[in-house]
Each structure stands twice: as C-alpha cells, then as structure tokens.
Scaffold this active site. Structure first.
Site, PDB file in Angstrom:
ATOM      1  N   LYS A  53      -6.145  -2.689  -8.598  1.00  0.00           N
ATOM      2  CA  LYS A  53      -6.351  -3.451  -9.827  1.00  0.00           C
ATOM      3  C   LYS A  53      -5.059  -3.444 -10.638  1.00  0.00           C
ATOM      4  O   LYS A  53      -4.373  -2.431 -10.728  1.00  0.00           O
ATOM      5  CB  LYS A  53      -7.460  -2.822 -10.680  1.00  0.00           C
ATOM      6  N   ASP A 111      -5.779   2.326  -3.959  1.00  0.00           N
ATOM      7  CA  ASP A 111      -5.483   1.678  -5.239  1.00  0.00           C
ATOM      8  C   ASP A 111      -4.093   1.052  -5.235  1.00  0.00           C
ATOM      9  O   ASP A 111      -3.265   1.315  -4.343  1.00  0.00           O
ATOM     10  CB  ASP A 111      -5.580   2.690  -6.379  1.00  0.00           C
ATOM     11  N   MET A 165      -1.637   4.115 -19.424  1.00  0.00           N
ATOM     12  CA  MET A 165      -2.224   2.766 -19.431  1.00  0.00           C
ATOM     13  C   MET A 165      -2.195   2.152 -20.834  1.00  0.00           C
ATOM     14  O   MET A 165      -3.114   1.446 -21.239  1.00  0.00           O
ATOM     15  CB  MET A 165      -3.675   2.798 -18.911  1.00  0.00           C
TER      16      MET A 165
END
Length: 293
Positions: A60, A38, A175
């Site tokens: 991402k 990641d 997030m």
C-alpha cells in the site's frame, strides 16, 4: 480444525536494510510456500524465497492500495486453508503500526494457526542509522512513538497532543509526512519551543537515506526544500543534536554510489559484501558464467 490447514507467520522484515531481518524470520522466508509482502519490504529479501513460493504483492502507498486490509486478511486465510505455510512479510515490526493485530484476530476467528516473529522497528532503527539515539542519558529518558497519519485537528483524535507537547523526552512520528505541518502546529501551539531540535529521515537504513535536521518550526519547509517525501520518520528532541558527532551510515566512503557488479555469481559475493560495507548500493548482473572445460 482441518488436518490440512497450514500456518501463517507474521514476520517483521525490519526497516529497509535487508540484513536487519532476524535469523528466525529469514528461515521462515526461505521455507514458506507463499509470501505475502508489503511495499517497503526490500526486494533483496524476496530473492531469499524458494523458487516455487507463491508471491503476493499487497503493498500500500498513499492513494494506491493493491488490496484492502479486508482482502489481505482473507488472502491469508485462503492460503493457509489450502495447507500452505505462509510468510506474511511486513516492514518493521508486525505489531508497531503494522496492522498485524487485525490480521491475527482474523486468523483466530477463522481457526488458522499463526505465530509472530518480531522485527526491528523503523521507529528506533531509522534514527539509529541517522546517528540519532532515541534515548540518551542526560538528554532523553523517555521515548514516545506516535502515528503521524491521524490529523491533529480531528474532533475524535485519540492522540493526547497536550501530553505530547509537555513531554521532555524524544518523540518519534511515523507515516506523518502528509500531515507534518499540522503536527508541528499542534505541538508548537501547545508550548513546544520553536527552536526545539528535530530531524526528518527519509528511506532510513537504506542507501537512499537522506537526513535533514533543524528547529521544529522550520523542519517541514527544510524538508520540502530538498524534496523529502514518504517514507519519512520525524524525530523531535534534543537527541537529534547528536547527529553531527554520531553520523556513521551515510558518511561511508561509497554511500550514495550505485555500482554494477558483472562478475560470475560464484565470484561476486565477496566483492559485493565489501562494496556494501563501504555504503554502496550494489546491483548484481552476472554477465559471464564459469564452467568446466
């Protein structure tokens, strides 16, 4: 299941500091045939992979996805179907907002062997590196972890904002930077005092760590003023007031300093460890090599 089918290990890489990966996770990383990693995985960790390992960057970031989740799921199946041992290296813990469960269900459906190696979650490690214990006797006896990527105003939101606003313990949002104003508004409009202490922690556990503390009503503007941006952990609760007394990581003598070490690799390791222990961001670039005459 075909006899040549490989195996997928979902490995938690930890929150950013490469030394926080588990012993088992590091062992799998060093022996895997393929690494699927990641965006937030430390580049220092990737150097631990064997030279022959296939490297697949599936990171991402907001608005930039190298691969969709379905494509990542299929990649894991394809690699294992070729008989490879796959290290699916995920930031933090694979099952804490890491979509590891989705990947596992896809592996199960395809008949692929798998194991999970839990990792240290950013939800507890990042506050700890900022000098903020997420629980503390007399201040916080509960911890609630919430995704900040779900907009509070959504009609189909699964987050119980009324319950969150009423909870006296610590709230940790991950997030959530892009929705931080909405998160704050959702809580304060439901009775959370404007002066309730909060903290923003960017790039926690790394040498780029930055921390902003203040009342919840002003925390977003305070963070924006100093240029805070993703990845960010938002901590809300009285425990954030302990940072002044308990800060330890970003107060080290060389914290925030980037140091280039040009010694031969055989000589550099001890120096690098000592500099890192003082908080430095160390770059190794051997410019000499010592060999027998």
């Amino acid at each position: 299941m075909p006899s040549n089918t490989g195996k997928v290990y979902l490995v938690g890489a930890g929150p950013g500091d490469p030394s926080l990966i588990t012993v088992k996770g590091l062992d799998i990383l060093r022996t895997a045939d393929a690494i699927v990693f990641d965006r937030l995985v430390s580049q220092r960790l990737l150097l631990e992979a064997q030279a022959s390992a296939e490297m697949h960057d599936v990171g991402k970031s907001p608005g930039n996805h190298r691969m969709t989740q379905d494509e990542i799921n299929q990649l894991l199946v394809d690699l294992a179907s070729k008989g490879k041992t796959v290290c699916r290296l995920k930031g933090g813990d694979p099952f804490v907002f890491g979509r590891g469960g989705e990947e596992v269900l896809n592996l199960v459906e395809a008949g692929i062997q798998w194991e999970v190696v839990p990792g240290i979650s950013s939800t507890i490690a990042v506050p700890a590196y900022a000098g903020i214990p997420v629980t503390q006797r007399g201040l916080a006896t509960s911890l609630t972890i919430v995704t900040g990527s779900e907009e509070p105003g959504k009609p189909d939101s699964t987050i119980n904002w009324d319950a969150l606003a009423a909870m006296p313990g610590t709230l940790v949002f991950v997030m959530g930077w892009n929705n931080i104003n909405d998160i704050v508004a959702a809580l304060t409009s439901r009775g959370v005092p404007d002066k309730r202490p909060a903290a923003l922690i960017q790039w926690g556990t790394t040498t780029k760590q930055r921390v902003v503390t203040g009342p919840i009503s002003k925390i977003a503007s305070m963070g924006a003023k100093v240029g805070i941006g993703p990845p960010v952990v938002l901590v809300i609760g009285e425990v954030t007031g302990l940072r002044d007394a308990m800060a330890w990581f970003d107060t080290k003598l060389l914290f925030g300093k980037r140091i280039l070490v040009t010694r031969a690799r055989s000589q550099a390791s001890k120096l690098v460890k000592k500099l890192e222990a003082l908080g430095a961001d160390v770059l190794e670039y051997p410019s000499i090599k010592i060999v027998p005459l």
